[in-house]
Design a protein around this motif. Structure first.
Motif, PDB file in Angstrom:
ATOM      1  N   ALA A 108       6.422 -77.225 -14.254  1.00  0.00           N
ATOM      2  CA  ALA A 108       5.405 -77.854 -13.088  1.00  0.00           C
ATOM      3  C   ALA A 108       5.920 -77.603 -11.950  1.00  0.00           C
ATOM      4  CB  ALA A 108       5.361 -79.317 -13.327  1.00  0.00           C
ATOM      5  N   GLN A 109       4.809 -77.163 -10.943  1.00  0.00           N
ATOM      6  CA  GLN A 109       5.169 -76.814  -9.615  1.00  0.00           C
ATOM      7  C   GLN A 109       4.976 -77.949  -8.659  1.00  0.00           C
ATOM      8  OE1 GLN A 109       5.665 -73.560  -9.073  1.00  0.00           O
ATOM      9  NE2 GLN A 109       5.314 -73.154 -11.159  1.00  0.00           N
ATOM     10  N   ASN A 110       5.633 -78.115  -7.521  1.00  0.00           N
ATOM     11  CA  ASN A 110       5.401 -79.209  -6.496  1.00  0.00           C
ATOM     12  C   ASN A 110       5.298 -80.411  -6.932  1.00  0.00           C
ATOM     13  OD1 ASN A 110       4.614 -79.984  -4.047  1.00  0.00           O
ATOM     14  ND2 ASN A 110       2.278 -80.142  -4.579  1.00  0.00           N
ATOM     15  N   VAL A 111       6.646 -80.666  -7.800  1.00  0.00           N
ATOM     16  CA  VAL A 111       6.741 -82.171  -8.563  1.00  0.00           C
ATOM     17  C   VAL A 111       7.267 -83.094  -7.473  1.00  0.00           C
ATOM     18  CG1 VAL A 111       8.124 -83.242 -10.112  1.00  0.00           C
ATOM     19  CG2 VAL A 111       6.898 -81.116 -10.706  1.00  0.00           C
ATOM     20  N   SER A 112       6.785 -84.060  -7.423  1.00  0.00           N
ATOM     21  CA  SER A 112       7.699 -84.983  -6.450  1.00  0.00           C
ATOM     22  C   SER A 112       8.845 -85.667  -7.082  1.00  0.00           C
ATOM     23  CB  SER A 112       6.598 -86.102  -5.954  1.00  0.00           C
ATOM     24  OG  SER A 112       6.428 -87.191  -7.148  1.00  0.00           O
ATOM     25  N   LEU A 113       9.865 -85.850  -6.497  1.00  0.00           N
ATOM     26  CA  LEU A 113      11.125 -86.204  -7.035  1.00  0.00           C
ATOM     27  C   LEU A 113      11.902 -86.858  -5.652  1.00  0.00           C
ATOM     28  CD1 LEU A 113      13.143 -83.767  -5.466  1.00  0.00           C
ATOM     29  CD2 LEU A 113      12.447 -82.396  -7.594  1.00  0.00           C
ATOM     30  N   TRP A 114      13.170 -87.063  -6.105  1.00  0.00           N
ATOM     31  CA  TRP A 114      13.750 -87.603  -5.080  1.00  0.00           C
ATOM     32  C   TRP A 114      15.427 -87.269  -5.279  1.00  0.00           C
ATOM     33  CZ3 TRP A 114      11.894 -91.716  -2.046  1.00  0.00           C
ATOM     34  CH2 TRP A 114      10.549 -92.249  -2.263  1.00  0.00           C
ATOM     35  N   VAL A 115      15.991 -86.909  -3.994  1.00  0.00           N
ATOM     36  CA  VAL A 115      17.557 -86.753  -4.249  1.00  0.00           C
ATOM     37  C   VAL A 115      18.322 -87.732  -3.853  1.00  0.00           C
ATOM     38  CG1 VAL A 115      17.257 -84.168  -3.916  1.00  0.00           C
ATOM     39  CG2 VAL A 115      17.384 -85.538  -1.910  1.00  0.00           C
ATOM     40  N   ILE A 116      19.441 -87.943  -4.605  1.00  0.00           N
ATOM     41  CA  ILE A 116      20.364 -89.310  -4.239  1.00  0.00           C
ATOM     42  C   ILE A 116      21.178 -88.637  -3.253  1.00  0.00           C
ATOM     43  CG2 ILE A 116      22.277 -90.533  -4.969  1.00  0.00           C
ATOM     44  CD1 ILE A 116      20.937 -90.073  -7.791  1.00  0.00           C
ATOM     45  N   THR A 117      21.158 -89.587  -1.916  1.00  0.00           N
ATOM     46  CA  THR A 117      21.956 -89.314  -0.726  1.00  0.00           C
ATOM     47  C   THR A 117      23.184 -90.019  -0.550  1.00  0.00           C
ATOM     48  OG1 THR A 117      20.529 -90.262   0.750  1.00  0.00           O
ATOM     49  CG2 THR A 117      20.034 -88.147   0.460  1.00  0.00           C
ATOM     50  N   ASN A 118      23.331 -90.966  -1.489  1.00  0.00           N
ATOM     51  CA  ASN A 118      24.305 -92.030  -1.466  1.00  0.00           C
ATOM     52  C   ASN A 118      24.061 -92.793  -2.760  1.00  0.00           C
ATOM     53  OD1 ASN A 118      27.028 -93.165  -1.118  1.00  0.00           O
ATOM     54  ND2 ASN A 118      26.341 -94.217   0.860  1.00  0.00           N
ATOM     55  N   GLN A 119      25.402 -93.243  -3.441  1.00  0.00           N
ATOM     56  CA  GLN A 119      25.132 -94.157  -4.457  1.00  0.00           C
ATOM     57  C   GLN A 119      26.634 -95.073  -4.764  1.00  0.00           C
ATOM     58  OE1 GLN A 119      24.774 -91.569  -8.086  1.00  0.00           O
ATOM     59  NE2 GLN A 119      26.848 -90.936  -7.904  1.00  0.00           N
ATOM     60  N   THR A 120      26.329 -96.133  -5.358  1.00  0.00           N
ATOM     61  CA  THR A 120      27.429 -96.991  -5.536  1.00  0.00           C
ATOM     62  C   THR A 120      28.207 -96.254  -6.651  1.00  0.00           C
ATOM     63  OG1 THR A 120      26.071 -98.254  -7.178  1.00  0.00           O
ATOM     64  CG2 THR A 120      26.232 -99.322  -4.965  1.00  0.00           C
ATOM     65  N   GLU A 121      29.557 -96.601  -6.522  1.00  0.00           N
ATOM     66  CA  GLU A 121      30.484 -96.431  -7.308  1.00  0.00           C
ATOM     67  C   GLU A 121      30.464 -96.126  -8.993  1.00  0.00           C
ATOM     68  OE1 GLU A 121      33.509 -95.186  -6.464  1.00  0.00           O
ATOM     69  OE2 GLU A 121      34.660 -95.003  -8.305  1.00  0.00           O
ATOM     70  N   ALA A 122      29.550 -97.269  -9.299  1.00  0.00           N
ATOM     71  CA  ALA A 122      29.452 -97.568 -10.695  1.00  0.00           C
ATOM     72  C   ALA A 122      28.922 -96.470 -11.162  1.00  0.00           C
ATOM     73  CB  ALA A 122      28.473 -98.956 -10.997  1.00  0.00           C
ATOM     74  N   PHE A 123      27.976 -95.541 -10.489  1.00  0.00           N
ATOM     75  CA  PHE A 123      27.250 -94.388 -11.078  1.00  0.00           C
ATOM     76  C   PHE A 123      28.098 -93.202 -11.061  1.00  0.00           C
ATOM     77  CE2 PHE A 123      23.223 -96.158  -9.493  1.00  0.00           C
ATOM     78  CZ  PHE A 123      22.528 -96.155 -10.630  1.00  0.00           C
ATOM     79  N   SER A 124      29.444 -93.140 -10.631  1.00  0.00           N
ATOM     80  CA  SER A 124      30.067 -92.109 -10.614  1.00  0.00           C
ATOM     81  C   SER A 124      30.809 -91.953 -12.059  1.00  0.00           C
ATOM     82  CB  SER A 124      31.268 -92.243  -9.497  1.00  0.00           C
ATOM     83  OG  SER A 124      32.240 -93.277 -10.106  1.00  0.00           O
ATOM     84  N   ILE A 125      30.841 -92.696 -13.130  1.00  0.00           N
ATOM     85  CA  ILE A 125      31.394 -92.275 -14.309  1.00  0.00           C
ATOM     86  C   ILE A 125      30.388 -91.555 -15.084  1.00  0.00           C
ATOM     87  CG2 ILE A 125      32.923 -94.253 -14.456  1.00  0.00           C
ATOM     88  CD1 ILE A 125      30.967 -95.596 -16.229  1.00  0.00           C
ATOM     89  N   ASP A 126      28.937 -91.509 -14.778  1.00  0.00           N
ATOM     90  CA  ASP A 126      28.019 -90.961 -15.438  1.00  0.00           C
ATOM     91  C   ASP A 126      28.481 -89.427 -15.913  1.00  0.00           C
ATOM     92  OD1 ASP A 126      26.752 -93.265 -15.272  1.00  0.00           O
ATOM     93  OD2 ASP A 126      25.060 -92.659 -14.203  1.00  0.00           O
ATOM     94  N   PRO A 127      28.215 -89.064 -16.891  1.00  0.00           N
ATOM     95  CA  PRO A 127      28.253 -87.598 -17.310  1.00  0.00           C
ATOM     96  C   PRO A 127      27.006 -86.853 -17.029  1.00  0.00           C
ATOM     97  CG  PRO A 127      27.684 -88.740 -19.224  1.00  0.00           C
ATOM     98  CD  PRO A 127      27.990 -89.872 -18.277  1.00  0.00           C
TER      99      PRO A 127
END
Ligand SMILES: *[C@@H]1O[C@H](CO)[C@@H](O)[C@H](O)[C@H]1NC(C)=O
Ligand SMILES: *[C@@H]1O[C@H](CO)[C@@H](O)[C@H](O)[C@H]1NC(C)=O
Ligand SMILES: *[C@@H]1O[C@H](CO)[C@@H](O)[C@H](O)[C@H]1NC(C)=O
Ligand SMILES: *[C@@H]1O[C@H](CO)[C@@H](O)[C@H](O)[C@H]1NC(C)=O
Ligand SMILES: *[C@@H]1O[C@H](CO)[C@@H](O)[C@H](O)[C@H]1NC(C)=O
Ligand SMILES: *[C@@H]1O[C@H](CO)[C@@H](O)[C@H](O)[C@H]1NC(C)=O
Ligand SMILES: *[C@@H]1O[C@H](CO)[C@@H](O)[C@H](O)[C@H]1NC(C)=O
Ligand SMILES: *[C@@H]1O[C@H](CO)[C@@H](O)[C@H](O)[C@H]1NC(C)=O
Length: 388
Positions: free
Chosen positions: A154-173
């Motif tokens: 799909a072209q021109n898809v609206s999305l979001w880039v993460i620019t900061n996050q809490t530590e809890a996410f850092s274990i995600d593979p």
């Protein structure tokens, strides 16, 4: 956008894409808001194999999508409890442990601007952690780009880039989350506009079975082993995927309190099960008097690990299908023990934690093939052939 989400689950890879059955658009009713977009060519469904993140127990299923020009491979989990697509980026200060999308390296990326950034938190996180406060939160900045899922682009898809996050996410593979709520957003919405049927199927399996898969734009009949029962949601349910349940039984027994109506959310992004406190304790009372809140992890419950042996804990959650016939979705005994709490080898976590709403996550979804029908705003469940 909601400020509080139920978290998440998984999806897509560009490898092993299997061609699927085509659903005719003309035979399907357009969902609210999509009628004018269902036109021209129909896109065919695509199967996306998914990887199980397993750590003693099944946590989440995720797969690669590709974003940008040239394409960058980003793994996401497909989360029926949230709306939007977001993933770690090179603009993120706390995403070092994850593969990051580099917007600067994509010639087709259009930045929506830091002024439009938002803060989001999740009510449940990955794994068996308790749902507390703002443990799972990130800052996301909008943009648009090309997104490929399986063999669909799909072209021109609206999305979001993460620019900061809490530590809890850092274990995600995985790098991000693709929201799959009942009001499509991002790539799924874009594909529906391009003619993809507004339905997806999920085959989430235990780790030892493998072969998990999500089908966009259709259902994979080869994963259905029995009757597929549909239940239509109430008109105002979306964007939540939810059904009313007239009762819960435990090992074939119930109480008058458990035989009352409850709204049940279906969330592929939640690993286990959440009920309100009274429902949780009523269920546990029918299982064992030794189950008790585990103080170090508020909202969770536990039992000495040695006492799980042979403990019956089969939970039937009742629903009514579109013909008015009752059916149960059953969480087998095998799901009940989530394993020892961190730092406590003798106390094991039980499957249900407490929350302000009732959420049926992967502990249940693993035992059915589930159909998430955006067009008809209904959920479908069939045996998936996976032994307990
Ligand atoms: C995603 O792609 C990368 C390489 O591009 C690969 O190493 C990884 O195993 C893939 N992940 C999944 C979940 O398929
Ligand atoms: C990446 O793009 C952002 C936004 O356009 C810009 O501010 C930044 O300078 C770029 N970074 C690099 C390393 O080019
Ligand atoms: C991309 O989508 C946005 C709305 O999300 C629209 O305003 C814009 O015109 C679209 N751009 C292109 C090139 O289609
Ligand atoms: C990123 O988030 C962390 C943890 O929440 C916080 O301590 C830090 O100040 C944030 N950094 C920026 C640049 O916002
Ligand atoms: C659902 O489960 C309950 C409790 O085990 C049982 O009594 C009831 O017959 C089941 N309903 C159906 C339709 O199978
Ligand atoms: C439970 O829900 C059903 C179906 O919506 C409804 O007919 C019934 O009256 C409700 N029961 C109670 C006790 O509210
Ligand atoms: C839960 O049970 C307590 C004690 O019986 C009662 O006071 C409370 O109102 C109940 N809460 C709900 C939401 O039903
Ligand atoms: C493990 O949890 C149990 C029950 O809460 C508690 O009695 C015991 O002291 C804990 N052990 C350790 C090592 O924390």
């Amino acid at each position: 956008m909601l400020t509080t989400f139920l978290a998440l689950v998984l999806l897509t890879s560009t490898t092993h894409v299997v061609a699927l059955q085509k659903l005719s658009l003309t035979s399907r009713k357009a969902p609210p808001g999509y009628a004018s977009n269902l036109r021209r060519r129909a896109l065919s469904a695509t199967n996306v194999p998914s990887v199980d993140w397993f750590s003693g127990t099944d946590l989440q299923w995720y797969a690669n999508i590709s974003v940008g020009t040239p394409p960058q491979s980003i793994s996401v989990l497909f989360d029926t409890g949230s709306d939007t697509l977001e993933f770690a980026s090179t603009w993120c200060t706390g995403c070092q442990n994850q593969v990051q999308f580099n917007p600067n390296a994509s010639s087709s990326y259009v930045d929506g601007g830091v002024d439009n950034a938002q803060w989001n938190s999740f009510a449940t996180g990955v794994g068996v952690n308790p749902a507390v406060g703002d443990e799972y939160a990130f800052i996301i900045q909008p943009g648009t780009d090309v997104v490929t899922i399986g063999d669909l682009t799909a072209q021109n898809v609206s999305l979001w880039v993460i620019t900061n996050q809490t530590e809890a996410f850092s274990i995600d593979p995985f790098s991000g989350i693709m929201g799959m709520s009942a009001i499509p957003d991002g790539p799924f919405a874009a594909l529906i506009k391009d003619g993809l049927p507004a339905v997806f199927g999920m085959y989430l399996t235990p780790h030892d079975v493998g072969d998990a898969e999500i089908t966009f734009g259709g259902i994979d009949e080869s994963k259905i082993h029995g009757d597929l029962k549909y239940s239509t949601m109430s008109q105002d349910a979306a964007p939540s995927w939810q059904l009313e349940s007239p009762g819960i039984a435990v090992n074939g027994k119930t109480t008058s309190f458990l035989q009352s109506n409850r709204t049940m959310l279906f969330d592929s992004g939640t690993s286990n099960i959440y009920f309100d406190v009274n429902t949780t304790e009523a269920i546990y009372a029918l299982i064992s008097p030794d189950i008790e809140p585990y103080a170090p992890e508020p909202t969770t419950y536990g039992l000495p690990c040695a006492k799980f042996k042979d403990l019956p804990a089969t939970i039937d959650v009742a629903f009514v299908d579109d013909s008015g016939t009752p059916f149960n979705l059953t969480i087998p005994n095998s799901e009940f023990n989530l394993g020892p709490f961190p730092g406590n080898a003798t106390q094991c976590q039980t499957m249900i934690s407490t929350l302000f709403e009732n959420v049926l996550g992967a502990s249940l979804l693993k035992h059915y093939y589930s159909v998430w029908d955006v067009e008809k705003l209904r959920l479908g469940f069939a045996p998936n052939g996976v032994a307990e």
